[in-house]
Design an enzyme around this catalytic site. Structure first.
Site, mmCIF file in Angstrom:
data_model
loop_
_atom_site.group_PDB
_atom_site.id
_atom_site.type_symbol
_atom_site.label_atom_id
_atom_site.label_comp_id
_atom_site.label_asym_id
_atom_site.label_seq_id
_atom_site.Cartn_x
_atom_site.Cartn_y
_atom_site.Cartn_z
ATOM 1 N N HIS A 16 9.474 18.786 -12.064
ATOM 2 C CA HIS A 16 9.920 17.661 -12.876
ATOM 3 C C HIS A 16 10.475 16.565 -11.982
ATOM 4 C CE1 HIS A 16 14.462 18.862 -13.484
ATOM 5 N NE2 HIS A 16 14.051 19.159 -12.284
ATOM 6 N N CYS A 25 17.058 14.355 -7.347
ATOM 7 C CA CYS A 25 16.192 14.846 -8.426
ATOM 8 C C CYS A 25 15.371 13.749 -9.094
ATOM 9 C CB CYS A 25 17.018 15.606 -9.472
ATOM 10 S SG CYS A 25 17.699 17.129 -8.806
ATOM 11 N N HIS A 29 10.027 17.490 -7.936
ATOM 12 C CA HIS A 29 10.399 18.748 -7.299
ATOM 13 C C HIS A 29 10.268 19.854 -8.336
ATOM 14 C CE1 HIS A 29 13.992 17.456 -9.396
ATOM 15 N NE2 HIS A 29 14.445 18.706 -9.347
ATOM 16 N N HIS A 31 11.414 24.061 -9.840
ATOM 17 C CA HIS A 31 12.396 25.136 -9.946
ATOM 18 C C HIS A 31 11.713 26.413 -10.416
ATOM 19 C CE1 HIS A 31 15.808 22.398 -9.575
ATOM 20 N NE2 HIS A 31 15.191 21.597 -10.437
ATOM 21 N N HIS A 75 4.093 26.331 -14.360
ATOM 22 C CA HIS A 75 3.256 25.586 -13.419
ATOM 23 C C HIS A 75 2.808 24.240 -13.972
ATOM 24 C CE1 HIS A 75 3.359 29.401 -11.309
ATOM 25 N NE2 HIS A 75 3.085 28.698 -10.230
ATOM 26 N N GLU A 136 18.432 27.073 -13.760
ATOM 27 C CA GLU A 136 17.585 26.192 -12.950
ATOM 28 C C GLU A 136 17.597 26.605 -11.477
ATOM 29 O OE1 GLU A 136 17.480 21.809 -13.748
ATOM 30 O OE2 GLU A 136 18.357 21.732 -11.746
#
Length: 150
Positions: A16, A25, A29, A31, A75, A136
């Site tokens: 995201h 952020c 990137h 998680h 994904h 997260e």
């Protein structure tokens, strides 16, 4: 009759970017998310019922969460629908990548709200969503509790 909470856990990988954010952020990137879904209900007491003693079959809860959250988000790259990354999202989709354009900023806080709405809509009438925890990172998570959201 006694009410019991049961929890099923899931993992999925999602990328995201936070549109308009002033930190790292804002960049795309990802998680490794860990999702815990807790429901509450009364165990089935009807003799001869194939799910005797269960609040909900863990497999049934798993199917709901997989269909509504894990399969779509795993994904995938999630962008706020209003992001300036729309060209990137389009390019990714055209290249065969899974992209979600959300109606919200894709923070863990907003994701648990979205997930709660999706799961609640699919649960049987006698089962209530109690809480959701979306981890997260190893040290950060967001939680949604039904008691906080009447």
């Amino acid at each position: 009759m006694e009410r019991i909470r049961i929890t099923k856990e899931f993992t999925f990988e999602t990328g995201h970017a936070l549109y308009g954010y002033d930190g790292k952020c804002r960049n795309v990137h990802g998680h490794s998310y860990h999702l815990s879904v807790t429901v509450i209900g009364t165990p089935i007491r009807e003799e001869g019922h194939r799910k005797l003693g269960m609040v909900i079959d863990f497999g049934d809860l798993k199917a709901i969460v997989k269909e509504e959250i894990v399969d779509p988000f795993d994904h995938a790259t999630v962008f706020n629908r209003n992001t300036p990354h729309i060209a990137l999202a389009t390019t990714l989709e055209e290249s065969g990548h899974k992209v979600i354009l959300a109606d919200y900023q894709p923070t863990s806080e907003n994701m648990v709200i979205d997930f709660a709405q999706k799961i609640r809509a699919r649960l049987p009438e006698n089962i209530a969503l109690h809480s959701i925890r979306l981890r997260e990172t190893g040290t950060a998570y967001a939680e949604w509790h039904a008691a906080d959201n009447p």
